[in-house]
Write a protein that holds these residues in place. Sequence first.
Motif, mmCIF file in Angstrom:
data_model
loop_
_atom_site.group_PDB
_atom_site.id
_atom_site.type_symbol
_atom_site.label_atom_id
_atom_site.label_comp_id
_atom_site.label_asym_id
_atom_site.label_seq_id
_atom_site.Cartn_x
_atom_site.Cartn_y
_atom_site.Cartn_z
ATOM 1 N N LYS A 152 0.276 11.641 7.204
ATOM 2 C CA LYS A 152 0.796 10.278 7.114
ATOM 3 C C LYS A 152 0.529 9.478 8.393
ATOM 4 O O LYS A 152 0.222 8.287 8.336
ATOM 5 C CB LYS A 152 2.283 10.276 6.789
ATOM 6 C CG LYS A 152 2.764 8.891 6.410
ATOM 7 C CD LYS A 152 3.973 8.903 5.544
ATOM 8 C CE LYS A 152 4.251 7.487 5.088
ATOM 9 N NZ LYS A 152 5.333 7.397 4.164
ATOM 10 N N TYR A 187 -2.939 8.157 8.296
ATOM 11 C CA TYR A 187 -2.990 7.051 7.340
ATOM 12 C C TYR A 187 -2.418 5.772 7.964
ATOM 13 O O TYR A 187 -3.057 4.717 7.947
ATOM 14 C CB TYR A 187 -2.218 7.442 6.082
ATOM 15 C CG TYR A 187 -1.771 6.293 5.220
ATOM 16 C CD1 TYR A 187 -2.664 5.629 4.392
ATOM 17 C CD2 TYR A 187 -0.443 5.871 5.224
ATOM 18 C CE1 TYR A 187 -2.249 4.575 3.597
ATOM 19 C CE2 TYR A 187 -0.026 4.825 4.433
ATOM 20 C CZ TYR A 187 -0.929 4.175 3.627
ATOM 21 O OH TYR A 187 -0.512 3.137 2.850
ATOM 22 N N THR A 188 -1.224 5.865 8.550
ATOM 23 C CA THR A 188 -0.573 4.662 9.076
ATOM 24 C C THR A 188 -1.299 4.097 10.294
ATOM 25 O O THR A 188 -1.239 2.898 10.533
ATOM 26 C CB THR A 188 0.912 4.929 9.426
ATOM 27 O OG1 THR A 188 0.992 6.036 10.314
ATOM 28 C CG2 THR A 188 1.727 5.187 8.184
ATOM 29 N N ASP A 228 0.863 -1.185 0.000
ATOM 30 C CA ASP A 228 0.000 0.000 0.000
ATOM 31 C C ASP A 228 0.898 1.233 0.000
ATOM 32 O O ASP A 228 1.682 1.435 0.928
ATOM 33 C CB ASP A 228 -0.864 -0.033 1.264
ATOM 34 C CG ASP A 228 -2.136 0.759 1.128
ATOM 35 O OD1 ASP A 228 -2.116 1.835 0.515
ATOM 36 O OD2 ASP A 228 -3.162 0.299 1.663
ATOM 37 N N GLU A 229 0.814 2.064 -1.052
ATOM 38 C CA GLU A 229 1.676 3.237 -1.197
ATOM 39 C C GLU A 229 0.892 4.505 -0.870
ATOM 40 O O GLU A 229 -0.156 4.764 -1.451
ATOM 41 C CB GLU A 229 2.222 3.322 -2.630
ATOM 42 C CG GLU A 229 2.922 2.063 -3.112
ATOM 43 C CD GLU A 229 4.244 1.802 -2.425
ATOM 44 O OE1 GLU A 229 4.877 2.762 -1.951
ATOM 45 O OE2 GLU A 229 4.646 0.629 -2.368
ATOM 46 N N TYR A 230 1.425 5.315 0.045
ATOM 47 C CA TYR A 230 0.784 6.546 0.529
ATOM 48 C C TYR A 230 1.059 7.716 -0.428
ATOM 49 O O TYR A 230 2.177 7.895 -0.903
ATOM 50 C CB TYR A 230 1.316 6.883 1.923
ATOM 51 C CG TYR A 230 0.891 8.231 2.437
ATOM 52 C CD1 TYR A 230 -0.349 8.404 3.023
ATOM 53 C CD2 TYR A 230 1.733 9.335 2.340
ATOM 54 C CE1 TYR A 230 -0.745 9.644 3.506
ATOM 55 C CE2 TYR A 230 1.347 10.578 2.823
ATOM 56 C CZ TYR A 230 0.113 10.728 3.399
ATOM 57 O OH TYR A 230 -0.278 11.952 3.873
ATOM 58 N N TYR A 231 0.031 8.528 -0.673
ATOM 59 C CA TYR A 231 0.154 9.772 -1.440
ATOM 60 C C TYR A 231 -0.549 10.877 -0.667
ATOM 61 O O TYR A 231 -1.744 10.778 -0.400
ATOM 62 C CB TYR A 231 -0.500 9.639 -2.821
ATOM 63 C CG TYR A 231 0.236 8.714 -3.747
ATOM 64 C CD1 TYR A 231 1.215 9.198 -4.593
ATOM 65 C CD2 TYR A 231 -0.046 7.361 -3.766
ATOM 66 C CE1 TYR A 231 1.909 8.354 -5.446
ATOM 67 C CE2 TYR A 231 0.637 6.507 -4.612
ATOM 68 C CZ TYR A 231 1.604 7.009 -5.446
ATOM 69 O OH TYR A 231 2.282 6.170 -6.291
ATOM 70 N N TYR A 278 -5.603 12.630 1.733
ATOM 71 C CA TYR A 278 -4.582 11.764 1.161
ATOM 72 C C TYR A 278 -5.272 10.592 0.478
ATOM 73 O O TYR A 278 -6.485 10.409 0.593
ATOM 74 C CB TYR A 278 -3.614 11.249 2.233
ATOM 75 C CG TYR A 278 -4.287 10.444 3.311
ATOM 76 C CD1 TYR A 278 -4.517 9.082 3.147
ATOM 77 C CD2 TYR A 278 -4.721 11.040 4.493
ATOM 78 C CE1 TYR A 278 -5.155 8.348 4.137
ATOM 79 C CE2 TYR A 278 -5.349 10.304 5.485
ATOM 80 C CZ TYR A 278 -5.565 8.960 5.296
ATOM 81 O OH TYR A 278 -6.184 8.234 6.265
ATOM 82 N N THR A 279 -4.494 9.797 -0.214
ATOM 83 C CA THR A 279 -5.006 8.563 -0.806
ATOM 84 C C THR A 279 -3.873 7.545 -0.822
ATOM 85 O O THR A 279 -2.737 7.868 -0.486
ATOM 86 C CB THR A 279 -5.580 8.809 -2.223
ATOM 87 O OG1 THR A 279 -6.314 7.653 -2.630
ATOM 88 C CG2 THR A 279 -4.485 9.103 -3.238
ATOM 89 N N SER A 280 -4.185 6.328 -1.225
ATOM 90 C CA SER A 280 -3.149 5.302 -1.367
ATOM 91 C C SER A 280 -3.474 4.443 -2.578
ATOM 92 O O SER A 280 -4.624 4.358 -3.005
ATOM 93 C CB SER A 280 -3.044 4.442 -0.103
ATOM 94 O OG SER A 280 -4.218 3.682 0.067
#
Length: 180
Positions: free
Chosen positions: A101, A104-105, A92-95, A156-158
């Motif tokens: 962040k 997200y994490t 899963d790549e964070y943008y 954000y998105t991933s």
Amino acid sequence: MKNLVLLSILTIVFLISCSDEVHLAIDNPSEFSIEVFIDTLKYTVPPKDVVRLEIPKGEHQLTLENDNIIKHNFIHKAYMINPSFSEYLLSDEYYGPKMYKNSYTSKLTNKEVTFIGMTMEGNYKVISDVINEVTWDYGPRESIPKRIKIDEDKSYTSLIKAYDSDEFKELIMSTHSGEE
């Protein structure tokens, strides 16, 4: 009359959206060509390549080079066929901005996985089945973008990337050499 027109439009949209086709990607990360039969059709996949095709939804038979026969009911939109029984790492790549962040994490489920002999902890999944429903955004040997546009209503998105072993080794080497 308006209801009849609206019902007709909704029916047409529904029928168009319900495709009877399944997208298959037969992947070959190995150094040698691989042959696969789907029903009675033979497909040769060159080394480090993928063959894409469409089949009707429903039950089909795959015959691998080792004469293993696999019957599968293809009901989802897309699948990756892995006739080499190779391992793939889903990551899963964070943008988004650094300030989001942690948010997200905190939502990720970290687990320990072993991929190509390396033990890692994170939001990873290792797959090696012959038939895999495509649940990722970018497949093996497809470049994941450095930047993407994030919807205005999101912070954000991933994206999920599937790495084959060689691609992952290259990523590790480039990260350690400072190229990334």
